[in-house]
Design a protein around this motif. Structure first.
Motif, PDB file in Angstrom:
ATOM      1  N   GLU A 189      10.467   8.745  -4.977  1.00  0.00           N
ATOM      2  CA  GLU A 189       9.544   7.660  -4.613  1.00  0.00           C
ATOM      3  C   GLU A 189      10.269   6.588  -3.811  1.00  0.00           C
ATOM      4  O   GLU A 189       9.711   6.015  -2.880  1.00  0.00           O
ATOM      5  N   CYS A 190      11.521   6.324  -4.192  1.00  0.00           N
ATOM      6  CA  CYS A 190      12.308   5.293  -3.515  1.00  0.00           C
ATOM      7  C   CYS A 190      12.502   5.634  -2.040  1.00  0.00           C
ATOM      8  O   CYS A 190      12.353   4.778  -1.163  1.00  0.00           O
ATOM      9  N   ALA A 227       9.316   5.125  -0.125  1.00  0.00           N
ATOM     10  CA  ALA A 227       9.095   3.694   0.103  1.00  0.00           C
ATOM     11  C   ALA A 227       9.988   3.174   1.227  1.00  0.00           C
ATOM     12  O   ALA A 227       9.553   2.355   2.049  1.00  0.00           O
ATOM     13  N   ASN A 284       8.569   1.499   4.627  1.00  0.00           N
ATOM     14  CA  ASN A 284       8.984   0.171   5.086  1.00  0.00           C
ATOM     15  C   ASN A 284       9.650   0.221   6.456  1.00  0.00           C
ATOM     16  O   ASN A 284       9.553  -0.737   7.235  1.00  0.00           O
ATOM     17  N   ALA A 318       2.458   5.195   0.844  1.00  0.00           N
ATOM     18  CA  ALA A 318       3.325   6.046   0.028  1.00  0.00           C
ATOM     19  C   ALA A 318       2.666   6.205  -1.331  1.00  0.00           C
ATOM     20  O   ALA A 318       2.334   5.221  -1.990  1.00  0.00           O
TER      21      ALA A 318
END
Length: 97
Positions: free
Chosen positions: A26-27, A30, A34, A53
């Motif tokens: 998930e990181c 993200a 961004n 996301a």
């Protein structure tokens, strides 16, 4: 895949394309979101692009008036995405703090 997202009225016909890009975490999804979100479409009309996301998947959805505009936008996005992926690979996975 590009698809007709309009009614039968040929003058109001819209084209749509959706791209889902899975990431290892998930990181990382993200981070990609961004990195890619600040780039608005240069055209004032004729195309929209929405990024989000969900979990570890970056989802992008385009809607355009013309196939040419859609093709250029998707191609440009894929170039930027490739750069983001290369950069993430070069620096390795994100470090938890």
């Amino acid at each position: 895949m590009a698809a007709d997202v309009s009614s039968n009225n040929h003058a109001q016909q819209k084209l749509g394309f959706t791209l889902d890009v899975p990431f290892p975490s998930e990181c990382e999804a993200a981070i990609a979101l961004n990195s890619l979100s600040p780039d608005p479409e240069p055209r004032k009309g004729g195309i929209t692009k929405e990024l989000k996301a969900v979990g570890n998947v970056l989802s992008v959805q385009w809607t355009a008036d013309e196939a040419r505009i859609l093709r250029v936008s998707v191609g440009s996005f894929l170039d930027h995405l490739a750069l983001v992926l290369e950069t993430m690979e070069a620096f390795g996975p994100p470090v938890r703090q």
